[in-house]
Design a protein around this motif. Structure first.
Motif, PDB file in Angstrom:
ATOM      1  N   GLY A   1       0.800  -1.227   0.000  1.00 39.65           N
ATOM      2  CA  GLY A   1       0.000   0.000   0.000  1.00 39.65           C
ATOM      3  C   GLY A   1       0.829   1.271   0.000  1.00 39.65           C
ATOM      4  N   ILE A   2       2.110   1.167  -0.320  1.00 43.15           N
ATOM      5  CA  ILE A   2       2.990   2.331  -0.339  1.00 43.15           C
ATOM      6  C   ILE A   2       3.223   2.747  -1.791  1.00 43.15           C
ATOM      7  CG2 ILE A   2       5.266   3.235   0.259  1.00 43.15           C
ATOM      8  CD1 ILE A   2       5.398   1.081   2.462  1.00 43.15           C
ATOM      9  N   PRO A   3       2.735   3.912  -2.204  1.00 42.45           N
ATOM     10  CA  PRO A   3       2.956   4.348  -3.582  1.00 42.45           C
ATOM     11  C   PRO A   3       4.432   4.633  -3.840  1.00 42.45           C
ATOM     12  CG  PRO A   3       1.956   6.105  -2.300  1.00 42.45           C
ATOM     13  CD  PRO A   3       1.944   4.887  -1.430  1.00 42.45           C
ATOM     14  N   VAL A   4       4.916   4.183  -4.981  1.00 39.53           N
ATOM     15  CA  VAL A   4       6.318   4.358  -5.351  1.00 39.53           C
ATOM     16  C   VAL A   4       6.428   5.370  -6.486  1.00 39.53           C
ATOM     17  CG1 VAL A   4       8.355   3.237  -6.334  1.00 39.53           C
ATOM     18  CG2 VAL A   4       6.953   2.026  -4.647  1.00 39.53           C
ATOM     19  N   VAL A   5       7.254   6.391  -6.275  1.00 35.37           N
ATOM     20  CA  VAL A   5       7.617   7.292  -7.363  1.00 35.37           C
ATOM     21  C   VAL A   5       8.972   6.815  -7.877  1.00 35.37           C
ATOM     22  CG1 VAL A   5       8.188   9.653  -8.043  1.00 35.37           C
ATOM     23  CG2 VAL A   5       6.308   9.236  -6.430  1.00 35.37           C
ATOM     24  N   ASN A   6       8.965   6.306  -9.080  1.00 37.84           N
ATOM     25  CA  ASN A   6      10.151   5.733  -9.718  1.00 37.84           C
ATOM     26  C   ASN A   6      10.909   6.863 -10.415  1.00 37.84           C
ATOM     27  OD1 ASN A   6      10.555   3.210 -12.378  1.00 37.84           O
ATOM     28  ND2 ASN A   6      12.057   4.132 -11.023  1.00 37.84           N
TER      29      ASN A   6
ATOM     30  N   PHE B   1      11.493   0.953 -13.585  1.00 36.37           N
ATOM     31  CA  PHE B   1      11.195  -0.446 -13.291  1.00 36.37           C
ATOM     32  C   PHE B   1      10.459  -1.019 -14.494  1.00 36.37           C
ATOM     33  CE2 PHE B   1      11.037   1.427  -8.896  1.00 36.37           C
ATOM     34  CZ  PHE B   1      12.204   0.843  -8.442  1.00 36.37           C
ATOM     35  N   PRO B   2      10.793  -2.229 -14.927  1.00 39.55           N
ATOM     36  CA  PRO B   2      10.166  -2.782 -16.131  1.00 39.55           C
ATOM     37  C   PRO B   2       8.684  -3.092 -15.964  1.00 39.55           C
ATOM     38  CG  PRO B   2      11.581  -4.419 -15.077  1.00 39.55           C
ATOM     39  CD  PRO B   2      11.848  -3.108 -14.394  1.00 39.55           C
ATOM     40  N   ASN B   3       8.247  -3.354 -14.729  1.00 40.05           N
ATOM     41  CA  ASN B   3       6.852  -3.693 -14.474  1.00 40.05           C
ATOM     42  C   ASN B   3       6.111  -2.445 -13.990  1.00 40.05           C
ATOM     43  OD1 ASN B   3       4.388  -4.672 -13.470  1.00 40.05           O
ATOM     44  ND2 ASN B   3       5.296  -6.622 -12.857  1.00 40.05           N
ATOM     45  N   LYS B   4       5.138  -2.000 -14.753  1.00 40.56           N
ATOM     46  CA  LYS B   4       4.416  -0.776 -14.380  1.00 40.56           C
ATOM     47  C   LYS B   4       3.621  -0.939 -13.090  1.00 40.56           C
ATOM     48  CE  LYS B   4       4.101   1.557 -18.830  1.00 40.56           C
ATOM     49  NZ  LYS B   4       3.212   2.247 -19.797  1.00 40.56           N
ATOM     50  N   LEU B   5       3.396  -2.185 -12.671  1.00 39.03           N
ATOM     51  CA  LEU B   5       2.721  -2.411 -11.391  1.00 39.03           C
ATOM     52  C   LEU B   5       3.643  -2.082 -10.219  1.00 39.03           C
ATOM     53  CD1 LEU B   5       0.897  -5.798 -12.108  1.00 39.03           C
ATOM     54  CD2 LEU B   5      -0.083  -3.485 -12.138  1.00 39.03           C
ATOM     55  N   ALA B   6       4.934  -1.893 -10.493  1.00 41.99           N
ATOM     56  CA  ALA B   6       5.913  -1.643  -9.432  1.00 41.99           C
ATOM     57  C   ALA B   6       5.957  -0.180  -9.007  1.00 41.99           C
ATOM     58  CB  ALA B   6       7.305  -2.092  -9.884  1.00 41.99           C
ATOM     59  N   TYR B   7       5.316   0.688  -9.761  1.00 36.10           N
ATOM     60  CA  TYR B   7       5.374   2.098  -9.391  1.00 36.10           C
ATOM     61  C   TYR B   7       4.063   2.815  -9.700  1.00 36.10           C
ATOM     62  CZ  TYR B   7       6.457   2.679 -14.405  1.00 36.10           C
ATOM     63  OH  TYR B   7       6.431   2.630 -15.778  1.00 36.10           O
ATOM     64  N   ARG B   8       3.805   3.832  -8.906  1.00 40.82           N
ATOM     65  CA  ARG B   8       2.608   4.665  -9.111  1.00 40.82           C
ATOM     66  C   ARG B   8       2.854   5.705 -10.199  1.00 40.82           C
ATOM     67  NH1 ARG B   8      -0.034   8.145 -10.450  1.00 40.82           N
ATOM     68  NH2 ARG B   8      -1.775   9.230  -9.449  1.00 40.82           N
ATOM     69  N   THR B   9       4.047   6.329 -10.135  1.00 38.66           N
ATOM     70  CA  THR B   9       4.407   7.365 -11.105  1.00 38.66           C
ATOM     71  C   THR B   9       5.890   7.266 -11.428  1.00 38.66           C
ATOM     72  OG1 THR B   9       2.678   8.949 -10.479  1.00 38.66           O
ATOM     73  CG2 THR B   9       4.683   9.868 -11.451  1.00 38.66           C
ATOM     74  N   TRP B  10       6.224   7.434 -12.687  1.00 40.76           N
ATOM     75  CA  TRP B  10       7.628   7.522 -13.108  1.00 40.76           C
ATOM     76  C   TRP B  10       7.922   8.944 -13.549  1.00 40.76           C
ATOM     77  CZ3 TRP B  10       9.723   9.139 -17.749  1.00 40.76           C
ATOM     78  CH2 TRP B  10      11.116   8.969 -17.883  1.00 40.76           C
TER      79      TRP B  10
END
Length: 348
Positions: free
Chosen positions: A133-138, A143-152
């Motif tokens: 439940g922690i949003p990731v700003v890449n 990251f190759p998987n878009k599920l791994a981050y909220r925003t790039w």
């Protein structure tokens, strides 16, 4: 930049120092860095809101661009009374960065900003953060998987090449140069980010009927930049234009040019370092422009993480949520506008 190099996925900006975006983990002298001075938060979304803890992880500062990334992130966080900035020890070791990010997940931070040493290898831990439940700003290296981050958010490697190509093309055309000798000094030739820069450069030059005469990679280091530039200068008795992908390695490139006492060509840099800007500002250097890959993207990443954690969107947009992807433009810095960019430069 998504590669395991201490820099933008590259080094940049500025930053990216060097991306690049973009650089290697070769030992370097301890860099200095600068970031815009904190300014008082303005109205709208900058008004204090829910208190949030933002975790931050990035590679170790073995180049100026990466040092500036960390400094920009910290500076942006200090602008907000509702933000607790929680950085972990920077490292160029993949396993150590994974462990550091896991510690931030365990601490239940409200958002994470991650510039991975390698997007592929840190993809799984970013997925863990998202699952918790922690949003990731890449930041930068994706990251190759878009599920791994909220925003790039990151720089435009292809756009850097396009900007450099257009500047050189316009300059040579205005001087009625035909069949010019154009040399290109890359960062690490095998990296996708470098290939994108070179492709953009080639595509832009093609619009003027030009092409690259010779190119060689310089590993994003000052030492190799010096060696490669020396080799290219010896191989070509006359050069019309040179594009060096990275201002950090550009320190070595410029030293080689001065040592060879060559001044017949124009040079364009990459990332937007302060020392490159000073060269441009002097009006006496072959370095006449640099195209940005600014480490200010780290400041923006912190601001985006704060908005996401507080459930806000971007006030200048109609949409209710922060966009999923933001690509920064590569801007061309010349003597005419360098004064406007000096405060954003980073020290190589």
């Amino acid at each position: 930049m998504s590669e395991n190099v201490a820099r933008r996925g590259f080094l940049v900006g500025g930053a990216a120092l060097l991306a690049a975006g973009c650089t290697s983990n070769e030992p370097a002298a301890a860099p200095t860095s600068s970031a815009p001075a904190p300014t008082a938060a303005a109205g709208g979304n900058d008004q204090p809101g829910d208190r949030v803890v933002i975790g931050f992880s990035a590679p170790a500062a073995d180049h100026g661009w990466i040092a500036a990334i960390a400094k920009n992130a910290e500076t942006a966080a200090k602008q907000y009374s509702d933000v607790e900035f929680k950085p972990v020890e920077p490292t160029n070791d993949i396993n150590q960065q994974i462990s550091a990010v896991e510690s931030l997940i365990a601490a239940k931070v409200n958002a994470l900003v991650i510039l991975p040493n390698d997007g592929q290898q840190l993809n799984q831990v970013a997925l863990q953060a998202t699952a918790a439940g922690i949003p990731v700003v890449n930041l930068d290296r994706v990251f190759p998987n878009k599920l791994a981050y909220r925003t790039w958010i990151g720089g435009d490697n292809y756009g850097m090449g396009v900007a450099a190509g257009h500047y050189i093309g316009e300059q040579l055309k205005s001087k009625n140069v035909s069949n010019p000798v154009i040399v290109e000094i890359q960062g690490i030739a095998t990296l996708p980010l470098t290939q994108e820069r070179s492709q953009g450069f080639a595509d832009a030059l093609k619009e003027y009927g030009f092409s690259v005469t010779a190119k060689q990679d310089a590993a994003f280091t000052v030492e190799t930049g010096n060696e490669v530039a020396t080799s290219l200068l010896q191989a070509h008795s006359k050069i019309d234009a040179m594009w060096n992908h990275d201002d950090d390695q550009g320190v070595g490139v410029l030293a080689a040019i001065k040592e060879a006492n060559r001044s017949e060509f124009i040079m364009v840099g990459g990332a937007g370092s302060a020392n490159a800007m000073r060269e441009i500002q002097s009006g006496t250097s072959v370095l006449q422009a640099t195209v940005t890959y600014s480490p200010t993207m780290a400041s923006s990443a912190i601001k985006l993480a704060r908005l996401i954690a507080q459930g806000k969107g971007m006030s200048d947009l109609l949409e209710k949520q922060v966009p999923q992807s933001i690509t920064l433009a590569s801007e061309t810095i010349t003597k005419d506008n360098v004064a406007d960019y000096m405060s954003l430069g980073f020290e190589s």
